[in-house]
Design a protein around this motif. Sequence first.
Motif, short mmCIF file in Angstrom:
data_model
loop_
_atom_site.label_atom_id
_atom_site.label_comp_id
_atom_site.label_asym_id
_atom_site.label_seq_id
_atom_site.Cartn_x
_atom_site.Cartn_y
_atom_site.Cartn_z
N PRO A 70 63.60 54.19 64.36
CA PRO A 70 64.46 54.94 63.79
C PRO A 70 66.02 55.13 63.91
CG PRO A 70 62.61 55.94 64.63
CD PRO A 70 62.72 54.70 65.14
N LEU A 71 66.68 54.96 62.77
CA LEU A 71 68.22 55.18 63.06
C LEU A 71 68.52 56.47 62.89
CD1 LEU A 71 69.35 52.14 60.67
CD2 LEU A 71 69.19 51.97 63.07
N LEU A 72 67.96 57.51 62.43
CA LEU A 72 68.02 58.65 62.37
C LEU A 72 66.98 59.43 62.98
CD1 LEU A 72 68.90 58.72 58.30
CD2 LEU A 72 70.59 58.59 60.38
N PRO A 73 67.29 60.70 63.22
CA PRO A 73 66.13 61.77 63.83
C PRO A 73 64.70 61.43 63.09
CG PRO A 73 67.94 62.66 63.70
CD PRO A 73 68.70 61.65 62.97
N VAL A 74 63.74 61.64 63.52
CA VAL A 74 62.42 61.03 62.87
C VAL A 74 62.35 62.21 61.84
CG1 VAL A 74 59.82 61.10 63.11
CG2 VAL A 74 61.41 59.99 64.87
N TRP A 75 62.44 63.11 61.90
CA TRP A 75 62.05 64.24 60.87
C TRP A 75 63.19 63.92 59.52
CZ3 TRP A 75 66.10 67.44 58.93
CH2 TRP A 75 67.21 67.55 59.85
N LEU A 76 64.44 63.58 59.99
CA LEU A 76 65.36 63.35 58.83
C LEU A 76 64.79 62.11 57.72
CD1 LEU A 76 67.68 64.39 57.20
CD2 LEU A 76 69.02 63.10 59.16
N ARG A 112 53.42 58.24 61.90
CA ARG A 112 53.00 58.19 63.25
C ARG A 112 52.36 56.77 63.61
NH1 ARG A 112 49.16 63.15 64.06
NH2 ARG A 112 49.11 62.24 66.05
N LEU A 113 51.70 56.28 62.69
CA LEU A 113 50.76 55.00 62.88
C LEU A 113 51.66 53.64 62.75
CD1 LEU A 113 47.50 55.73 60.65
CD2 LEU A 113 47.73 55.76 63.33
N ALA A 114 53.08 53.96 62.27
CA ALA A 114 53.89 52.80 61.81
C ALA A 114 54.19 52.02 63.24
CB ALA A 114 55.15 53.40 61.27
N PRO A 115 54.33 52.46 64.47
CA PRO A 115 54.62 51.65 65.47
C PRO A 115 53.45 50.59 65.67
CG PRO A 115 55.22 53.82 66.12
CD PRO A 115 54.59 53.81 64.84
N LEU A 116 52.34 50.87 65.23
CA LEU A 116 51.13 50.11 65.46
C LEU A 116 51.15 48.56 64.69
CD1 LEU A 116 48.17 52.51 65.42
CD2 LEU A 116 49.33 51.53 67.50
N ALA A 117 51.80 48.75 63.49
CA ALA A 117 52.13 47.78 62.62
C ALA A 117 53.49 47.16 62.79
CB ALA A 117 52.17 48.47 61.04
N PHE A 164 60.25 42.67 57.94
CA PHE A 164 61.62 42.44 58.19
C PHE A 164 61.96 42.26 59.57
CE2 PHE A 164 61.71 44.76 54.09
CZ PHE A 164 61.74 43.74 53.29
N PRO A 165 62.90 41.71 60.08
CA PRO A 165 63.24 41.73 61.55
C PRO A 165 63.51 43.17 62.13
CG PRO A 165 64.81 40.80 60.40
CD PRO A 165 63.68 40.98 59.49
N PRO A 166 63.58 43.77 63.46
CA PRO A 166 63.93 45.14 63.59
C PRO A 166 65.22 45.65 63.27
CG PRO A 166 62.79 43.93 65.37
CD PRO A 166 62.99 42.77 64.25
N SER A 167 66.05 44.74 63.37
CA SER A 167 67.43 45.10 62.89
C SER A 167 67.57 45.51 61.44
CB SER A 167 68.59 43.86 63.04
OG SER A 167 68.10 42.75 62.45
N ALA A 203 66.40 48.12 55.47
CA ALA A 203 65.64 47.44 54.37
C ALA A 203 64.10 48.02 54.37
CB ALA A 203 65.65 46.04 54.69
N GLY A 204 63.74 48.35 55.71
CA GLY A 204 62.46 48.91 55.75
C GLY A 204 62.22 50.17 55.05
N LEU A 205 63.23 50.91 55.28
CA LEU A 205 63.22 52.33 54.70
C LEU A 205 63.22 52.21 53.18
CD1 LEU A 205 65.48 54.25 56.98
CD2 LEU A 205 62.88 54.43 56.79
N LEU A 206 63.82 51.27 52.58
CA LEU A 206 64.11 51.19 51.23
C LEU A 206 62.61 50.66 50.55
CD1 LEU A 206 67.36 49.31 50.64
CD2 LEU A 206 66.79 51.91 50.06
N LEU A 207 61.95 49.79 51.47
CA LEU A 207 60.50 49.52 50.82
C LEU A 207 59.67 50.75 51.08
CD1 LEU A 207 58.47 47.36 50.23
CD2 LEU A 207 58.24 46.75 52.63
N ALA A 208 59.89 51.28 52.08
CA ALA A 208 58.98 52.43 52.19
C ALA A 208 58.85 53.46 51.23
CB ALA A 208 59.00 53.12 53.53
N VAL A 209 60.36 53.93 50.63
CA VAL A 209 60.63 54.90 49.59
C VAL A 209 60.11 54.32 48.39
CG1 VAL A 209 62.56 55.71 48.17
CG2 VAL A 209 62.87 55.64 50.77
N ALA A 210 60.23 52.94 47.77
CA ALA A 210 59.89 52.46 46.74
C ALA A 210 58.36 52.15 46.39
CB ALA A 210 60.23 50.87 46.57
N ALA A 211 57.62 51.97 47.86
CA ALA A 211 56.14 52.01 47.85
C ALA A 211 55.62 53.53 47.75
CB ALA A 211 55.66 51.18 49.22
N PHE A 212 56.43 54.49 48.53
CA PHE A 212 55.86 55.86 48.48
C PHE A 212 55.99 56.35 47.28
CE2 PHE A 212 56.40 60.22 49.76
CZ PHE A 212 54.69 60.41 49.86
#
Length: 246
Positions: A36-42, A115-120, A126-129, A133-142
Amino acid sequence: MRSFWSDPFLWIHLSGAATLPIFLGLCLLGLAVGSPLLPVWLEMFLVAVAGIVPVLWMQWFRPFYIFSILVVAVKPQNLTSVQQQILTRFKTKLNQGIALFVAVLLAVILWQLYRLAPLAASVAPFPPSWRWAGLLLAVAAFLASNLFLQVSASVMAVLLTPESEFAATKPHVLEKIRQDFTIAPWQVDRLLPALAAETTAAVAAPAESIGPASAIGNSSAVSIVNPQPADTNSVTSLPEESIEKK
């Protein structure tokens, strides 16, 4: 079976719920990218708002126009009276309550995915950096998860409407459909082929209208081909007594 169940658009959009596991899986993979680049809740709040609010607003104020597939829709003026009644059922308080319930349900699911994301993390796309991009994918899929589940849930509510209650439903005013529903930009006269029952009825009607005439024509033809012999007994027959005298 209820009479309005024959509309194929209801079942097409009900089946959209089957895509829910796919989009939730993509959302999980997006959340699994990096740290996470921001606080988890944010971060979770931003993903939830971007994925829930647009669809919830749509279903609450301008429900999805179900007589469409992807970006193609049937022109409102080509709808039948039954289809206009179906649209009216999407503007009820019940459907608004269902939309709110689905939004809360998916928010809870999103928290579990986070909560389960670290397991995947080992299968992240995408690479960890590339956390953004991962958040954009998560937003689009959600967002897609919300769209397909919200529409499917509202369709299910319409399908479960009692026949008597549906019969008492007034057709939605044609002039207000465009402003009351979210319609795809590309609109056509017909999107799906006519049902077999509609085709049969259309063919049967002309056949019935020419039936009596055909029967008259056939009877005339029979009378010409097989004429009945005329009753000539009164002219040619002679009394039996006259014959005996001869």
